[in-house]
Design a protein around this motif. Sequence first.
Motif, PDB file in Angstrom:
ATOM      1  N   MET A   1       0.828  -1.203   0.000  1.00  0.00           N
ATOM      2  CA  MET A   1       0.000   0.000   0.000  1.00  0.00           C
ATOM      3  C   MET A   1       0.863   1.254   0.000  1.00  0.00           C
ATOM      4  SD  MET A   1      -3.144  -0.954   2.562  1.00  0.00           S
ATOM      5  CE  MET A   1      -4.445  -2.081   2.072  1.00  0.00           C
ATOM      6  N   GLU A   2       1.937   1.246   0.783  1.00  0.00           N
ATOM      7  CA  GLU A   2       2.846   2.397   0.803  1.00  0.00           C
ATOM      8  C   GLU A   2       3.460   2.608  -0.575  1.00  0.00           C
ATOM      9  OE1 GLU A   2       5.549   1.274   3.867  1.00  0.00           O
ATOM     10  OE2 GLU A   2       4.399   2.267   5.463  1.00  0.00           O
ATOM     11  N   ALA A   3       3.869   1.502  -1.213  1.00  0.00           N
ATOM     12  CA  ALA A   3       4.481   1.602  -2.539  1.00  0.00           C
ATOM     13  C   ALA A   3       3.491   2.152  -3.566  1.00  0.00           C
ATOM     14  CB  ALA A   3       4.996   0.231  -2.977  1.00  0.00           C
ATOM     15  N   ILE A   4       2.241   1.717  -3.477  1.00  0.00           N
ATOM     16  CA  ILE A   4       1.209   2.193  -4.417  1.00  0.00           C
ATOM     17  C   ILE A   4       1.030   3.697  -4.284  1.00  0.00           C
ATOM     18  CG2 ILE A   4      -1.279   2.159  -4.880  1.00  0.00           C
ATOM     19  CD1 ILE A   4      -1.233  -0.851  -4.250  1.00  0.00           C
ATOM     20  N   MET A   5       0.937   4.199  -3.037  1.00  0.00           N
ATOM     21  CA  MET A   5       0.701   5.633  -2.843  1.00  0.00           C
ATOM     22  C   MET A   5       1.935   6.469  -3.162  1.00  0.00           C
ATOM     23  SD  MET A   5      -1.902   5.829   0.435  1.00  0.00           S
ATOM     24  CE  MET A   5      -1.128   4.587   1.463  1.00  0.00           C
ATOM     25  N   GLU A   6       3.131   5.918  -2.892  1.00  0.00           N
ATOM     26  CA  GLU A   6       4.368   6.665  -3.177  1.00  0.00           C
ATOM     27  C   GLU A   6       4.573   6.875  -4.670  1.00  0.00           C
ATOM     28  OE1 GLU A   6       7.383   4.410  -1.317  1.00  0.00           O
ATOM     29  OE2 GLU A   6       6.895   5.089   0.722  1.00  0.00           O
TER      30      GLU A   6
ATOM     31  N   ARG B   1       2.310   7.493  -6.917  1.00  0.00           N
ATOM     32  CA  ARG B   1       1.289   8.350  -7.515  1.00  0.00           C
ATOM     33  C   ARG B   1       1.639   9.818  -7.293  1.00  0.00           C
ATOM     34  NH1 ARG B   1      -3.257   5.382  -9.220  1.00  0.00           N
ATOM     35  NH2 ARG B   1      -2.631   3.189  -9.176  1.00  0.00           N
ATOM     36  N   THR B   2       1.126  10.656  -8.174  1.00  0.00           N
ATOM     37  CA  THR B   2       1.380  12.091  -8.045  1.00  0.00           C
ATOM     38  C   THR B   2       0.876  12.605  -6.706  1.00  0.00           C
ATOM     39  OG1 THR B   2       1.105  12.318 -10.446  1.00  0.00           O
ATOM     40  CG2 THR B   2       1.013  14.339  -9.138  1.00  0.00           C
ATOM     41  N   HIS B   3      -0.298  12.151  -6.319  1.00  0.00           N
ATOM     42  CA  HIS B   3      -0.862  12.472  -5.012  1.00  0.00           C
ATOM     43  C   HIS B   3      -1.235  11.165  -4.332  1.00  0.00           C
ATOM     44  CE1 HIS B   3      -1.059  16.629  -6.338  1.00  0.00           C
ATOM     45  NE2 HIS B   3      -1.746  16.242  -7.399  1.00  0.00           N
ATOM     46  N   PRO B   4      -0.968  11.006  -3.050  1.00  0.00           N
ATOM     47  CA  PRO B   4      -1.288   9.743  -2.363  1.00  0.00           C
ATOM     48  C   PRO B   4      -2.740   9.325  -2.549  1.00  0.00           C
ATOM     49  CG  PRO B   4      -0.012  11.181  -0.927  1.00  0.00           C
ATOM     50  CD  PRO B   4      -0.361  11.991  -2.135  1.00  0.00           C
ATOM     51  N   GLU B   5      -3.651  10.304  -2.625  1.00  0.00           N
ATOM     52  CA  GLU B   5      -5.062   9.961  -2.754  1.00  0.00           C
ATOM     53  C   GLU B   5      -5.359   9.189  -4.038  1.00  0.00           C
ATOM     54  OE1 GLU B   5      -3.851  12.887  -2.009  1.00  0.00           O
ATOM     55  OE2 GLU B   5      -4.847  13.710  -0.231  1.00  0.00           O
ATOM     56  N   HIS B   6      -4.512   9.375  -5.073  1.00  0.00           N
ATOM     57  CA  HIS B   6      -4.733   8.656  -6.320  1.00  0.00           C
ATOM     58  C   HIS B   6      -4.563   7.154  -6.134  1.00  0.00           C
ATOM     59  CE1 HIS B   6      -3.685  12.454  -8.893  1.00  0.00           C
ATOM     60  NE2 HIS B   6      -4.804  12.586  -8.182  1.00  0.00           N
TER      61      HIS B   6
ATOM     62  N   PHE C   1      -5.667   5.587  -3.404  1.00  0.00           N
ATOM     63  CA  PHE C   1      -6.668   5.101  -2.447  1.00  0.00           C
ATOM     64  C   PHE C   1      -7.503   3.963  -3.030  1.00  0.00           C
ATOM     65  CE2 PHE C   1      -7.245   8.919   0.652  1.00  0.00           C
ATOM     66  CZ  PHE C   1      -5.900   8.817   0.988  1.00  0.00           C
ATOM     67  N   ARG C   2      -7.893   4.080  -4.307  1.00  0.00           N
ATOM     68  CA  ARG C   2      -8.767   3.068  -4.892  1.00  0.00           C
ATOM     69  C   ARG C   2      -8.088   1.697  -4.900  1.00  0.00           C
ATOM     70  NH1 ARG C   2     -13.193   5.220  -8.202  1.00  0.00           N
ATOM     71  NH2 ARG C   2     -13.145   7.474  -7.998  1.00  0.00           N
ATOM     72  N   SER C   3      -6.824   1.669  -5.309  1.00  0.00           N
ATOM     73  CA  SER C   3      -6.120   0.387  -5.332  1.00  0.00           C
ATOM     74  C   SER C   3      -5.983  -0.183  -3.925  1.00  0.00           C
ATOM     75  CB  SER C   3      -4.732   0.556  -5.962  1.00  0.00           C
ATOM     76  OG  SER C   3      -4.836   0.707  -7.356  1.00  0.00           O
ATOM     77  N   CYS C   4      -5.658   0.684  -2.945  1.00  0.00           N
ATOM     78  CA  CYS C   4      -5.494   0.216  -1.568  1.00  0.00           C
ATOM     79  C   CYS C   4      -6.812  -0.300  -0.988  1.00  0.00           C
ATOM     80  CB  CYS C   4      -4.940   1.345  -0.696  1.00  0.00           C
ATOM     81  SG  CYS C   4      -3.249   1.827  -1.131  1.00  0.00           S
ATOM     82  N   LEU C   5      -7.889   0.419  -1.249  1.00  0.00           N
ATOM     83  CA  LEU C   5      -9.183  -0.050  -0.763  1.00  0.00           C
ATOM     84  C   LEU C   5      -9.596  -1.333  -1.480  1.00  0.00           C
ATOM     85  CD1 LEU C   5     -11.117   3.321  -0.436  1.00  0.00           C
ATOM     86  CD2 LEU C   5     -10.100   1.952   1.378  1.00  0.00           C
ATOM     87  N   GLY C   6      -9.164  -1.484  -2.727  1.00  0.00           N
ATOM     88  CA  GLY C   6      -9.421  -2.734  -3.433  1.00  0.00           C
ATOM     89  C   GLY C   6      -8.729  -3.904  -2.752  1.00  0.00           C
ATOM     90  N   LEU C   7      -7.503  -3.675  -2.261  1.00  0.00           N
ATOM     91  CA  LEU C   7      -6.800  -4.732  -1.521  1.00  0.00           C
ATOM     92  C   LEU C   7      -7.551  -5.093  -0.246  1.00  0.00           C
ATOM     93  CD1 LEU C   7      -3.078  -3.532  -1.865  1.00  0.00           C
ATOM     94  CD2 LEU C   7      -4.262  -5.277  -3.200  1.00  0.00           C
ATOM     95  N   ILE C   8      -8.072  -4.081   0.443  1.00  0.00           N
ATOM     96  CA  ILE C   8      -8.833  -4.345   1.673  1.00  0.00           C
ATOM     97  C   ILE C   8     -10.060  -5.191   1.360  1.00  0.00           C
ATOM     98  CG2 ILE C   8     -10.199  -3.256   3.491  1.00  0.00           C
ATOM     99  CD1 ILE C   8      -8.252  -0.873   3.346  1.00  0.00           C
ATOM    100  N   ARG C   9     -10.726  -4.897   0.223  1.00  0.00           N
ATOM    101  CA  ARG C   9     -11.901  -5.686  -0.144  1.00  0.00           C
ATOM    102  C   ARG C   9     -11.536  -7.127  -0.475  1.00  0.00           C
ATOM    103  NH1 ARG C   9     -13.665  -0.812  -2.646  1.00  0.00           N
ATOM    104  NH2 ARG C   9     -12.801  -1.460  -4.653  1.00  0.00           N
ATOM    105  N   LEU C  10     -10.318  -7.334  -1.020  1.00  0.00           N
ATOM    106  CA  LEU C  10      -9.904  -8.697  -1.336  1.00  0.00           C
ATOM    107  C   LEU C  10      -9.801  -9.560  -0.086  1.00  0.00           C
ATOM    108  CD1 LEU C  10      -7.146  -8.128  -4.066  1.00  0.00           C
ATOM    109  CD2 LEU C  10      -9.425  -9.105  -4.390  1.00  0.00           C
TER     110      LEU C  10
END
Length: 506
Positions: A418-423, A425-430, A432-441
């Motif tokens: 999750m840290e790598a995904i947000m790092e 991106r231009t903005h960490p919020e970009h 969020f969707r992928s990280c929340l997708g991991l939580i749903r998995l």
Amino acid sequence: MRKLQEVARLYLELRLGVRPIARACNISTSTASVYVEKLRELNVPYHEIEEMGEDALFDLLFPKEEKTSSRPLPDFAYLARELAKKGVTLQLLYEEYKKENPDGYERTQFYHLYHVWSRKAEPVMRFTHKAGEKMFVDFSGDKPVYQDPAGRTVEAELFVSVLGASSYIFAHATAGQTVESFADCNMRAFEYYGGCPACLIPDNMKAAVTHACYYDPEINRTLASMARHYNIAVIPTRTAKPKDKAKVENAVLQAQRRIIAVLRNRTFFGLDELNNAIAEEVKKLNERPMAGIEKSRYDLFTEIEKPALKALPEERFAIASWKKAKVHVDYHVAIEKTYYSVPYTLIGQSVDIRYTPSIIEIYHKSKRVASHMRSNKPGAFVTENLHMPNEHRQYLEWTPERIKLWGEKIGPHTKSLMEAIMERRTHPEHGFRSCLGLIRLSRTYSPERLEKACKRALEIEAYNYRSVKSLLAMKLEETVVEISERAIPFHANIRGGDYYREATHD
């Protein structure tokens, strides 16, 4: 049945008016009006009429000698054309007739003769609509065809419109019955006619009506916006009322016989070629003389309809689509897998999105809150800096820190991914969707399997939700990583069948 005796009873005995008599006898109000007027002129009490037969009463009310009278007959076709003009009534035409023919028919017989003629006239000549008042539209059930570049036969939708007073027809083939293509066809019809009618009368088709209802149909927003631009009203036909669309059904029938049937043995390579041929046949159809009046639809259009149409606006309406969306925790909304920002204060709120091929506009409670140039890059984020939370981020429900805490509950590798995904991106919020997708998995698969899949994704440098999902779907999370595998990034190249079915979870 003429029902003359029943009309006489209701009028002379019960003293009912014309409309109640028409409803009770199941006849038109015009017919009831003629019968009542003749009974009034006859001035015979009902007890005498009651003893007569139906035929005897008819001969008394409508004597045969009147039919063979030397009185000059009105020009019925002329009357019909004049009635189509705004403000013209049959009473006015009768007064003009009597002025020119003092020894002509009296008003009741004048009315009767006209109504008899109109019932016998070709349906297209029954002028029940005022000039410039209504344009009826529909799609044909029979479809023209063309060939695509691969040589496959493709069915096209045939849009047909007809003006109420002149029966002037327009037809155009389009790829489908979408909201956008329907709006475009209507605009093409306006341009073909060189003006706009007061009312547009569609069927309760999905391209026009969002919610079909007998009393209060809901017009879709694209068509409603187009109507405002052209300053016209949209009035869908009533459900289960076929007479409301009789005008356009006749036009569709003419299009099927005079256009589709004529072109059935020709091969067209594309919609443009097909529409060029349709335009030629439409011209021929409109210029054909109609039975009974020896005038064409084009003649009637130029004579009575075109002068009554409203002028077209200076600019053509820009067709836009609409959709509703809920603002995501990353304060973006999705249009065809591209994400556009809105003010972060609208997170969790429902918004309306208006989009064209070039512009995205987002509205909240009818107020525009964001506007973006449209991007054609799937997965891209289009973000306005003013929409970002900045120093107010700590007051938001979802923050990068909170998401990392969620990942840490599953395992260290999940948190690291999750840290790598947000790092990245231009903005960490970009991210969020992928990280929340991991939580749903973690709800579909066990936390242990998700942790192993995240570890594997880190090893092959696949920093996205789709790769983890594919690893789990294909049960590859425990496969030993080889050096050769690193040469080809895993990313989204490995896709299970679920990828296409569950793309909405991105």
